[in-house]
Scaffold this motif. Structure first.
Motif, PDB file in Angstrom:
ATOM      1  N   THR A  44      -1.892  -6.337   7.175  1.00 57.26           N
ATOM      2  CA  THR A  44      -2.263  -5.018   7.297  1.00 57.26           C
ATOM      3  C   THR A  44      -0.633  -4.290   7.066  1.00 57.26           C
ATOM      4  N   GLY A  45      -0.562  -3.392   6.177  1.00 57.46           N
ATOM      5  CA  GLY A  45       0.887  -2.795   6.104  1.00 57.46           C
ATOM      6  C   GLY A  45       1.834  -3.127   5.240  1.00 57.46           C
ATOM      7  N   GLU A  46       1.488  -4.389   4.580  1.00 58.67           N
ATOM      8  CA  GLU A  46       2.613  -5.252   3.659  1.00 58.67           C
ATOM      9  C   GLU A  46       2.192  -4.654   2.278  1.00 58.67           C
ATOM     10  N   LYS A  47       3.014  -4.508   1.455  1.00 59.16           N
ATOM     11  CA  LYS A  47       2.721  -3.991  -0.047  1.00 59.16           C
ATOM     12  C   LYS A  47       1.784  -5.085  -0.532  1.00 59.16           C
ATOM     13  N   GLU A  48       0.819  -4.437  -1.323  1.00 55.59           N
ATOM     14  CA  GLU A  48       0.065  -5.357  -2.018  1.00 55.59           C
ATOM     15  C   GLU A  48       0.439  -6.053  -3.362  1.00 55.59           C
TER      16      GLU A  48
END
Length: 74
Positions: A44-48
């Protein structure tokens, strides 16, 4: 203890499945039979876009690792 980047995993309850465990971030297990992945990290919060690119590369490396291991067993 220093762990290898990839490990083969086996389970007699799933005799047709081929599991490869990735031990570095992002840690996951992939079933090479159907490319299903189980993540051990909260991404969560990582760039897709970054995750998608890295995942594609790691999936290729997991397959290459498996192929090399099988070749060594011949």
């Amino acid at each position: 203890m220093e762990l290898p980047k990839f490990l083969l995993a086996d389970n007699s309850n799933y005799p047709d499945d081929i599991f490869v465990l990735h031990t570095e971030f992002p840690r996951f297990i992939i079933n090479l039979k159907d490319d299903e992945i189980e993540w051990f990290e909260d991404l969560t919060g990582e760039k897709e876009e970054d995750i998608a690119t890295e995942l594609a590369d790691l999936m290729d490396k997991a397959g290459e690792f498996y192929d090399a291991e099988m070749k060594d067993l011949e």
